[in-house]
Motif scaffolding. Sequence first.
Motif, PDB file in Angstrom:
ATOM      1  N   GLY A 136       0.805  -1.223   0.000  1.00  0.00           N
ATOM      2  CA  GLY A 136       0.000   0.000   0.000  1.00  0.00           C
ATOM      3  C   GLY A 136       0.832   1.265   0.000  1.00  0.00           C
ATOM      4  O   GLY A 136       0.393   2.309   0.477  1.00  0.00           O
ATOM      5  N   THR A 137       2.029   1.210  -0.558  1.00  0.00           N
ATOM      6  CA  THR A 137       2.960   2.337  -0.510  1.00  0.00           C
ATOM      7  C   THR A 137       2.380   3.600  -1.144  1.00  0.00           C
ATOM      8  O   THR A 137       2.484   4.687  -0.569  1.00  0.00           O
ATOM      9  CB  THR A 137       4.296   1.953  -1.188  1.00  0.00           C
ATOM     10  OG1 THR A 137       4.837   0.826  -0.493  1.00  0.00           O
ATOM     11  CG2 THR A 137       5.288   3.102  -1.159  1.00  0.00           C
ATOM     12  N   ALA A 138       1.758   3.479  -2.302  1.00  0.00           N
ATOM     13  CA  ALA A 138       1.192   4.672  -2.965  1.00  0.00           C
ATOM     14  C   ALA A 138       0.091   5.301  -2.118  1.00  0.00           C
ATOM     15  O   ALA A 138      -0.027   6.531  -2.050  1.00  0.00           O
ATOM     16  CB  ALA A 138       0.659   4.309  -4.347  1.00  0.00           C
ATOM     17  N   TRP A 139      -0.723   4.482  -1.442  1.00  0.00           N
ATOM     18  CA  TRP A 139      -1.790   4.992  -0.586  1.00  0.00           C
ATOM     19  C   TRP A 139      -1.187   5.688   0.627  1.00  0.00           C
ATOM     20  O   TRP A 139      -1.619   6.777   0.999  1.00  0.00           O
ATOM     21  CB  TRP A 139      -2.708   3.848  -0.145  1.00  0.00           C
ATOM     22  CG  TRP A 139      -3.596   3.357  -1.245  1.00  0.00           C
ATOM     23  CD1 TRP A 139      -4.914   3.714  -1.443  1.00  0.00           C
ATOM     24  CD2 TRP A 139      -3.270   2.446  -2.287  1.00  0.00           C
ATOM     25  NE1 TRP A 139      -5.401   3.071  -2.547  1.00  0.00           N
ATOM     26  CE2 TRP A 139      -4.413   2.268  -3.096  1.00  0.00           C
ATOM     27  CE3 TRP A 139      -2.120   1.740  -2.628  1.00  0.00           C
ATOM     28  CZ2 TRP A 139      -4.442   1.443  -4.198  1.00  0.00           C
ATOM     29  CZ3 TRP A 139      -2.149   0.907  -3.733  1.00  0.00           C
ATOM     30  CH2 TRP A 139      -3.303   0.772  -4.500  1.00  0.00           C
ATOM     31  N   ASP A 140      -0.187   5.051   1.247  1.00  0.00           N
ATOM     32  CA  ASP A 140       0.485   5.678   2.389  1.00  0.00           C
ATOM     33  C   ASP A 140       1.105   7.013   1.989  1.00  0.00           C
ATOM     34  O   ASP A 140       0.990   8.006   2.709  1.00  0.00           O
ATOM     35  CB  ASP A 140       1.576   4.764   2.951  1.00  0.00           C
ATOM     36  CG  ASP A 140       1.073   3.848   4.037  1.00  0.00           C
ATOM     37  OD1 ASP A 140       0.106   4.211   4.737  1.00  0.00           O
ATOM     38  OD2 ASP A 140       1.645   2.758   4.195  1.00  0.00           O
ATOM     39  N   ASP A 141       1.789   7.047   0.850  1.00  0.00           N
ATOM     40  CA  ASP A 141       2.421   8.281   0.386  1.00  0.00           C
ATOM     41  C   ASP A 141       1.391   9.388   0.195  1.00  0.00           C
ATOM     42  O   ASP A 141       1.607  10.532   0.597  1.00  0.00           O
ATOM     43  CB  ASP A 141       3.177   8.051  -0.925  1.00  0.00           C
ATOM     44  CG  ASP A 141       4.419   7.181  -0.760  1.00  0.00           C
ATOM     45  OD1 ASP A 141       4.843   6.957   0.393  1.00  0.00           O
ATOM     46  OD2 ASP A 141       4.943   6.725  -1.797  1.00  0.00           O
ATOM     47  N   GLU A 142       0.259   9.052  -0.416  1.00  0.00           N
ATOM     48  CA  GLU A 142      -0.792  10.041  -0.679  1.00  0.00           C
ATOM     49  C   GLU A 142      -1.426  10.549   0.613  1.00  0.00           C
ATOM     50  O   GLU A 142      -1.749  11.724   0.729  1.00  0.00           O
ATOM     51  CB  GLU A 142      -1.859   9.433  -1.590  1.00  0.00           C
ATOM     52  CG  GLU A 142      -3.100  10.267  -1.765  1.00  0.00           C
ATOM     53  CD  GLU A 142      -2.898  11.575  -2.494  1.00  0.00           C
ATOM     54  OE1 GLU A 142      -3.708  12.507  -2.283  1.00  0.00           O
ATOM     55  OE2 GLU A 142      -1.936  11.691  -3.282  1.00  0.00           O
ATOM     56  N   LEU A 143      -1.612   9.686   1.590  1.00  0.00           N
ATOM     57  CA  LEU A 143      -2.310  10.071   2.822  1.00  0.00           C
ATOM     58  C   LEU A 143      -1.409  10.713   3.872  1.00  0.00           C
ATOM     59  O   LEU A 143      -1.897  11.332   4.809  1.00  0.00           O
ATOM     60  CB  LEU A 143      -3.001   8.843   3.429  1.00  0.00           C
ATOM     61  CG  LEU A 143      -4.174   8.294   2.630  1.00  0.00           C
ATOM     62  CD1 LEU A 143      -4.671   6.991   3.247  1.00  0.00           C
ATOM     63  CD2 LEU A 143      -5.298   9.309   2.524  1.00  0.00           C
ATOM     64  N   GLU A 144      -0.098  10.601   3.742  1.00  0.00           N
ATOM     65  CA  GLU A 144       0.813  11.052   4.796  1.00  0.00           C
ATOM     66  C   GLU A 144       0.621  12.522   5.167  1.00  0.00           C
ATOM     67  O   GLU A 144       0.539  12.863   6.343  1.00  0.00           O
ATOM     68  CB  GLU A 144       2.265  10.778   4.406  1.00  0.00           C
ATOM     69  CG  GLU A 144       3.228  10.871   5.563  1.00  0.00           C
ATOM     70  CD  GLU A 144       2.951   9.843   6.675  1.00  0.00           C
ATOM     71  OE1 GLU A 144       3.423  10.083   7.790  1.00  0.00           O
ATOM     72  OE2 GLU A 144       2.269   8.834   6.435  1.00  0.00           O
ATOM     73  N   SER A 145       0.545  13.409   4.197  1.00  0.00           N
ATOM     74  CA  SER A 145       0.377  14.829   4.527  1.00  0.00           C
ATOM     75  C   SER A 145      -0.977  15.079   5.186  1.00  0.00           C
ATOM     76  O   SER A 145      -1.112  15.956   6.039  1.00  0.00           O
ATOM     77  CB  SER A 145       0.537  15.699   3.278  1.00  0.00           C
ATOM     78  OG  SER A 145      -0.459  15.386   2.323  1.00  0.00           O
ATOM     79  N   PHE A 146      -1.991  14.302   4.841  1.00  0.00           N
ATOM     80  CA  PHE A 146      -3.307  14.453   5.463  1.00  0.00           C
ATOM     81  C   PHE A 146      -3.274  13.981   6.910  1.00  0.00           C
ATOM     82  O   PHE A 146      -3.935  14.546   7.763  1.00  0.00           O
ATOM     83  CB  PHE A 146      -4.360  13.654   4.676  1.00  0.00           C
ATOM     84  CG  PHE A 146      -4.690  14.272   3.350  1.00  0.00           C
ATOM     85  CD1 PHE A 146      -5.757  15.143   3.219  1.00  0.00           C
ATOM     86  CD2 PHE A 146      -3.922  13.995   2.227  1.00  0.00           C
ATOM     87  CE1 PHE A 146      -6.052  15.728   2.003  1.00  0.00           C
ATOM     88  CE2 PHE A 146      -4.213  14.562   1.005  1.00  0.00           C
ATOM     89  CZ  PHE A 146      -5.282  15.434   0.889  1.00  0.00           C
ATOM     90  N   ARG A 147      -2.492  12.965   7.198  1.00  0.00           N
ATOM     91  CA  ARG A 147      -2.376  12.470   8.568  1.00  0.00           C
ATOM     92  C   ARG A 147      -1.752  13.536   9.461  1.00  0.00           C
ATOM     93  O   ARG A 147      -2.249  13.820  10.544  1.00  0.00           O
ATOM     94  CB  ARG A 147      -1.522  11.209   8.611  1.00  0.00           C
ATOM     95  CG  ARG A 147      -2.166  10.018   7.961  1.00  0.00           C
ATOM     96  CD  ARG A 147      -1.203   8.839   7.954  1.00  0.00           C
ATOM     97  NE  ARG A 147      -1.758   7.706   7.257  1.00  0.00           N
ATOM     98  CZ  ARG A 147      -1.070   6.965   6.402  1.00  0.00           C
ATOM     99  NH1 ARG A 147       0.202   7.214   6.163  1.00  0.00           N
ATOM    100  NH2 ARG A 147      -1.644   5.946   5.806  1.00  0.00           N
TER     101      ARG A 147
END
Length: 163
Positions: A136-147
């Motif tokens: 799920g690397t692409a999902w983690d990368d996309e969500l990181e700034s939102f977290r």
Amino acid sequence: MSTRGVVFVHSSPTAVCPHVEWALSGVLGTRVSLEWSAQPVASGQMRAECSWSGPAGSGSALASALRAWSMLRFEVTEEPSPGMDGERFMHVPGLGMWHGRTSANGDVVLPEDQLRAVMAENGGSGLSRRLDQLLGTAWDDELESFRFAGDGAAVTWLNHRVG
């Protein structure tokens, strides 16, 4: 068998927020009222999170209910319970839904059969890319700034049980 987890709605248009609450309420069987705050990473978007408890498999039902709105960015976690792996679901517009099993400390667990299938399919050529997909690397990368944008935001605690 009971477990618990967290729903993180990282970004939702304001108009969709009541629909998110209704969807969660439908799965949890009780009225859910989230404390929404502005999502600084995405102008005009809102964020909220809540904890839940209920039978194993509730995380899947919650993620399925939220998936109805393709513009949402969200994560649903379910902690491991006796005889059951934990689970993590992530949804990002353009990427869709990702699902993985998790260990007691929250790490993504790749079952042996998946790893063997990837190695057999890809040899060395696409192995890294395919393992990134499984993790799920692409999902983690996309969500990181939102977290990180949610640090210090209010959390809604649901004092009831699913089922």
